[in-house]
Design a protein around this motif. Structure first.
Motif, PDB file in Angstrom:
ATOM      1  N   SER B  14      15.077  43.611  30.632  1.00 41.31           N
ATOM      2  CA  SER B  14      15.289  45.063  30.313  1.00 41.31           C
ATOM      3  C   SER B  14      16.042  44.760  28.775  1.00 41.31           C
ATOM      4  O   SER B  14      15.718  45.695  27.721  1.00 41.31           O
ATOM      5  CB  SER B  14      15.977  45.957  30.884  1.00 41.31           C
ATOM      6  N   GLN B  15      16.639  43.592  28.665  1.00 39.88           N
ATOM      7  CA  GLN B  15      17.433  43.326  27.390  1.00 39.88           C
ATOM      8  C   GLN B  15      16.372  42.433  26.412  1.00 39.88           C
ATOM      9  O   GLN B  15      16.852  41.993  25.353  1.00 39.88           O
ATOM     10  CB  GLN B  15      18.589  42.295  27.572  1.00 39.88           C
ATOM     11  N   ASN B  37      15.207  35.180  23.410  1.00 41.56           N
ATOM     12  CA  ASN B  37      14.408  36.146  23.091  1.00 41.56           C
ATOM     13  C   ASN B  37      13.088  35.908  22.481  1.00 41.56           C
ATOM     14  O   ASN B  37      12.887  34.600  22.467  1.00 41.56           O
ATOM     15  CB  ASN B  37      15.097  37.471  22.228  1.00 41.56           C
ATOM     16  N   GLU B  38      12.225  36.855  22.230  1.00 35.85           N
ATOM     17  CA  GLU B  38      10.971  36.489  21.849  1.00 35.85           C
ATOM     18  C   GLU B  38      10.932  35.389  20.587  1.00 35.85           C
ATOM     19  O   GLU B  38      10.172  34.606  20.392  1.00 35.85           O
ATOM     20  CB  GLU B  38       9.992  37.574  21.425  1.00 35.85           C
ATOM     21  N   GLU B  39      12.020  35.851  19.682  1.00 36.13           N
ATOM     22  CA  GLU B  39      11.890  34.779  18.284  1.00 36.13           C
ATOM     23  C   GLU B  39      12.437  33.573  18.543  1.00 36.13           C
ATOM     24  O   GLU B  39      12.019  32.489  18.058  1.00 36.13           O
ATOM     25  CB  GLU B  39      13.002  35.806  17.305  1.00 36.13           C
ATOM     26  N   SER B  40      13.487  33.399  19.600  1.00 32.98           N
ATOM     27  CA  SER B  40      13.991  31.928  19.784  1.00 32.98           C
ATOM     28  C   SER B  40      13.157  31.172  20.408  1.00 32.98           C
ATOM     29  O   SER B  40      13.103  30.179  20.184  1.00 32.98           O
ATOM     30  CB  SER B  40      15.274  32.164  20.486  1.00 32.98           C
ATOM     31  N   LEU B  41      12.272  31.831  21.394  1.00 31.85           N
ATOM     32  CA  LEU B  41      11.050  30.977  21.773  1.00 31.85           C
ATOM     33  C   LEU B  41      10.237  30.636  20.990  1.00 31.85           C
ATOM     34  O   LEU B  41       9.759  29.530  21.049  1.00 31.85           O
ATOM     35  CB  LEU B  41      10.261  32.079  22.959  1.00 31.85           C
ATOM     36  N   GLU B  42       9.702  31.524  20.114  1.00 29.96           N
ATOM     37  CA  GLU B  42       8.801  31.321  18.929  1.00 29.96           C
ATOM     38  C   GLU B  42       9.604  29.856  18.315  1.00 29.96           C
ATOM     39  O   GLU B  42       8.744  29.027  17.597  1.00 29.96           O
ATOM     40  CB  GLU B  42       8.532  32.394  18.059  1.00 29.96           C
ATOM     41  N   LEU B  43      10.763  30.007  17.775  1.00 25.60           N
ATOM     42  CA  LEU B  43      11.298  29.051  16.890  1.00 25.60           C
ATOM     43  C   LEU B  43      11.342  27.776  17.751  1.00 25.60           C
ATOM     44  O   LEU B  43      11.058  26.635  17.230  1.00 25.60           O
ATOM     45  CB  LEU B  43      12.720  29.482  16.534  1.00 25.60           C
ATOM     46  N   THR B  44      11.585  27.775  19.019  1.00 25.31           N
ATOM     47  CA  THR B  44      11.507  26.674  19.833  1.00 25.31           C
ATOM     48  C   THR B  44      10.436  25.974  19.872  1.00 25.31           C
ATOM     49  O   THR B  44      10.198  24.662  19.667  1.00 25.31           O
ATOM     50  CB  THR B  44      11.948  27.082  21.237  1.00 25.31           C
ATOM     51  N   ILE B  76       7.445  22.133  27.693  1.00 28.56           N
ATOM     52  CA  ILE B  76       8.001  23.438  28.183  1.00 28.56           C
ATOM     53  C   ILE B  76       6.907  24.213  29.045  1.00 28.56           C
ATOM     54  O   ILE B  76       5.717  23.902  29.030  1.00 28.56           O
ATOM     55  CB  ILE B  76       8.239  24.366  27.027  1.00 28.56           C
ATOM     56  N   LYS B  77       7.565  24.860  30.340  1.00 28.17           N
ATOM     57  CA  LYS B  77       6.765  25.348  31.233  1.00 28.17           C
ATOM     58  C   LYS B  77       7.335  26.740  31.405  1.00 28.17           C
ATOM     59  O   LYS B  77       8.411  26.971  31.431  1.00 28.17           O
ATOM     60  CB  LYS B  77       6.705  24.535  32.253  1.00 28.17           C
ATOM     61  N   LEU B  78       6.362  27.647  31.896  1.00 31.48           N
ATOM     62  CA  LEU B  78       6.537  29.118  32.267  1.00 31.48           C
ATOM     63  C   LEU B  78       6.193  29.192  33.715  1.00 31.48           C
ATOM     64  O   LEU B  78       5.330  28.512  34.382  1.00 31.48           O
ATOM     65  CB  LEU B  78       5.603  29.945  31.639  1.00 31.48           C
ATOM     66  N   ASP B  79       7.168  29.824  34.569  1.00 27.99           N
ATOM     67  CA  ASP B  79       6.954  29.851  35.946  1.00 27.99           C
ATOM     68  C   ASP B  79       5.840  31.015  36.342  1.00 27.99           C
ATOM     69  O   ASP B  79       5.258  31.592  35.762  1.00 27.99           O
ATOM     70  CB  ASP B  79       8.297  30.109  36.792  1.00 27.99           C
ATOM     71  N   CYS B  80       5.508  30.850  37.813  1.00 25.98           N
ATOM     72  CA  CYS B  80       4.420  31.512  38.527  1.00 25.98           C
ATOM     73  C   CYS B  80       4.521  33.106  38.203  1.00 25.98           C
ATOM     74  O   CYS B  80       3.364  33.757  37.948  1.00 25.98           O
ATOM     75  CB  CYS B  80       4.485  31.354  39.884  1.00 25.98           C
ATOM     76  N   ASP B  81       5.657  33.698  37.730  1.00 32.08           N
ATOM     77  CA  ASP B  81       5.481  35.272  37.718  1.00 32.08           C
ATOM     78  C   ASP B  81       6.143  35.343  36.233  1.00 32.08           C
ATOM     79  O   ASP B  81       6.206  36.602  35.786  1.00 32.08           O
ATOM     80  CB  ASP B  81       6.550  36.018  38.772  1.00 32.08           C
ATOM     81  N   GLY B  82       6.223  34.398  35.321  1.00 27.00           N
ATOM     82  CA  GLY B  82       6.358  34.646  34.059  1.00 27.00           C
ATOM     83  C   GLY B  82       7.773  35.132  33.409  1.00 27.00           C
ATOM     84  O   GLY B  82       7.914  35.354  32.271  1.00 27.00           O
ATOM     85  N   ASP B  83       8.901  34.996  34.418  1.00 23.66           N
ATOM     86  CA  ASP B  83       9.971  35.398  34.078  1.00 23.66           C
ATOM     87  C   ASP B  83      11.265  34.198  33.891  1.00 23.66           C
ATOM     88  O   ASP B  83      12.285  34.458  33.817  1.00 23.66           O
ATOM     89  CB  ASP B  83      10.512  36.626  34.814  1.00 23.66           C
TER      90      ASP B  83
END
Lengths: 120, 120
Positions: B14-15, B37-44, B76-83
């Protein structure tokens, strides 16, 4: 002469929860991240197996209670600012509800997150 | 015949944040948990090094920008429910602001969380 011992206490978030990372104690593979409230942490420590708080079901979640895929606690640590736990566990079966050993199986590829074993 | 590819997208809380676990790509040691946040993931992803979102400073946090203790992204990996994200990194220097290699150094002992190297 006094003995200075550096201590820490868990810092619960505004929902009374703390994230807990579960890692395979032998291989070092990171298995999952789940959440604990104070009661589930106490149960984890006293029962010696991972007990989480299910945010979706709003209930205690004794990992493996129905699947048998329990996580025996080998070691537990709190981080430098007290807001994350790390559990080293012996995982029975698989950590992930998909049947995969680890929940981390989506790779970033060409702008999309793609399941490892579905990658062509 | 169709090729089914299983994909996932990050689920921001929610944040607008997602927890990211950083793990040493070589030793497997879990180093820290921080938030993106979305920007920091993109920069990563574009810079190939860990960029987090500092919740206390409410600002982008290029890990190691002042200390030099950067985290080069290996996987980098994302987990099964994306969170949750899992980053495998090459850590320069130390991950923890205390100078320790990992942020996870408080052991549970006799009802208290005690810093590893302060344990008598």
């Amino acid at each position: 002469m006094t003995l200075e011992i550096e201590t820490m206490t868990p810092r619960w978030n505004s929902q009374g929860l703390i994230p807990a990372v579960a890692q395979d104690a032998t291989s070092g593979e990171v298995l999952m991240l789940a959440w604990m409230n104070e009661e589930s942490l106490e149960l984890t420590l006293t029962e010696g197996r991972a007990v989480y708080w299910s945010r979706s079901r709003r209930a205690l979640w004794r990992k493996g209670e129905t699947s048998g895929h329990i996580q025996q606690l080998v070691d537990i640590k709190l981080d430098c600012d007290g807001d994350t736990l790390l559990l080293k566990v012996e995982q029975t079966g698989a950590a992930c509800h998909t049947g995969r050993y680890s929940c981390f199986f989506y790779d970033y590829s060409g702008g999309t997150w793609v399941a490892e074993d579905d990658t062509p």
